[in-house]
Design an enzyme around this catalytic site. Structure first.
Site, PDB file in Angstrom:
ATOM      1  N   ASP A 135      -0.175  -2.693  -3.439  1.00  6.71           N
ATOM      2  CA  ASP A 135      -0.733  -3.131  -2.158  1.00  6.71           C
ATOM      3  C   ASP A 135      -0.053  -4.440  -1.776  1.00  6.71           C
ATOM      4  OD1 ASP A 135      -2.655  -3.679   0.064  1.00  6.71           O
ATOM      5  OD2 ASP A 135      -3.761  -2.033  -0.837  1.00  6.71           O
TER       6      ASP A 135
ATOM      7  N   HIS B 194       2.983  -3.917  -0.236  1.00  5.90           N
ATOM      8  CA  HIS B 194       2.733  -3.835   1.200  1.00  5.90           C
ATOM      9  C   HIS B 194       3.108  -5.122   1.912  1.00  5.90           C
ATOM     10  CE1 HIS B 194      -0.351  -0.285   0.876  1.00  5.90           C
ATOM     11  NE2 HIS B 194       0.817  -0.029   0.304  1.00  5.90           N
TER      12      HIS B 194
END
EC number: 3.2.1.67
Length: 385
Positions: free
Chosen positions: A210, A233
């Site tokens: 993430d 991310h």
């Protein structure tokens, strides 16, 4: 259960003298070596911190191993050294841990944590169950402290969660979380920041599922430097303003960092309907390699389960201004998304977003850049390419 060494003994006094006056004057009063428990090493860890929480040194010896069967909460630490050279194993997945805040908390002032140890989160069971509600591995609430030089692997959720901290340096971390099958680790941010000021995160290697960094509500004066992130991310501001909340983030510098095979590169994300400000955010000398969304600013962030709320509040969000992207280089992935995507709100347009030295190689199918509700976009060259 805790081996407790008093530095008032004659032998200890001789040892202190052998290090010289400087070392003796700054040495901790007590050393607590963490032992193992018959049932739950969280107990002996808590005992060690309690006995050495003022001016002491807590030691997890090299090659030692600890199995937690409950959470560890430390608080009121003052002038404490943590020599973390061993390995801590987090508990197996259980329903009782779902939606918890953390497995381990370090809280206090003037803390130094070091030693090259490892925390193993044993997150695979959470990934396999498609359960994204595990606690964060390590919560830090520390002032005037330096923490780093160790590893977290297989995190079930976020690796580092920093809150209510000031003047904190995080350094030389290795964070490595991957799945051994097709069930990917979700919500495994490397670093989440909340309600903090004066935070530095540097010299670290991240392989996560993430955000590489997520700077969330009420944070200011942050430096992120010399960080390499794989598969994440991106380096994110947000998300902010969930449920109409009023948040702020300001005075943040990302520099000399890399994102490889990331979903996003550098990103600002705020919720539809949110309130507050995002200002003075600087991304300098960032390398993006094979990134899906290299540069992204959006005021339309939302979760699928509340899409109706977001659609009804999509005309406004936080005020985003003074965001500067400089010397961002690398390559876009074959997904075909724009190099630059700035998508703001009609009632709260973005302003003073600048670009210089942007050199990101397009894929053959890369679409045109997007600039929506960005004040002065007619004069921004990236908005016409």
């Amino acid at each position: 259960m805790v081996r407790f060494i008093s530095f008032t003994s004659p032998i200890a006094a001789l040892l202190l003298l052998s290090f010289g006056v400087k070392h003796a004057s700054t040495a901790s009063t007590n050393t607590c070596i963490v032992a193992n428990s018959d049932s739950d090493d969280a107990i002996t860890i808590a005992e060690a911190f309690e006995k050495c929480k003022t001016g002491g040194t807590v030691v997890f010896p090299k090659d030692s191993s600890y199995q937690l069967n409950s959470i560890v909460t430390t608080s009121d630490l003052k002038n404490v050294n943590i020599n973390f050279a061993g390995t801590i194993h987090l508990p197996a997945r259980e329903e009782s841990y779902r939606n918890g805040d953390y497995y381990i908390q370090i809280k206090g002032t003037h803390i130094k944590m070091y030693g090259g140890g490892t925390i193993n989160g044993h997150g695979q069971a959470w990934y396999d169950a498609l359960d994204h509600t595990a606690p964060s591995v390590l919560r830090i609430a520390a002032n005037d402290s330096i923490i780093g030089g160790f590893t977290i692997i297989n995190s079930p959720r976020a690796h580092l969660n920093v809150t209510n901290s000031t003047n904190l340096v995080l350094h030389d971390f290795t964070l490595h979380t991957v799945s051994n099958n097709s069930y990917l680790p979700k919500n495994t941010d490397a670093l989440d920041l909340y309600h903090s000021s004066g935070i530095t995160f540097r010299d670290s290697m991240l392989t996560i599922g993430d955000d590489c960094v997520a700077i969330k509500e009420d944070v200011e004066k942050v430096i992120v430097s010399n960080v390499t992130c794989r598969g994440g991310h991106g380096y994110s501001i947000g998300s902010l303003g969930i449920g109409g909340r009023k948040d702020y983030v300001k005075h943040v510098n990302f520099r000399n960092s890399t994102c490889i095979d990331c979903e996003n590169g550098v990103r600002v994300k705020t919720w539809a309907g949110g309130k507050g400000i995002v200002e003075d955010i600087n991304y300098n000398d960032i390398i993006l390699q094979n990134v899906d969304n290299p540069i992204l600013v959006t005021t339309h962030y939302c979760d699928p389960n509340v899409i109706e709320y977001c659609n009804g509040n999509d005309d406004n969000s936080l005020n985003i201004s003074s965001i500067h992207f400089k010397d961002i280089t690398g390559t876009a992935s074959a997904l075909g998304n724009p190099i630059v995507n700035v998508n703001c709100s009609i009632e709260s347009p973005c302003s003073d977003i600048t670009f210089s030295g942007i050199d990101i190689t397009k894929a053959s199918n890369t679409t045109d850049n997007v600039c929506v509700y960005l004040e002065g976009s007619d004069e921004v060259s990236e908005c016409s390419s």
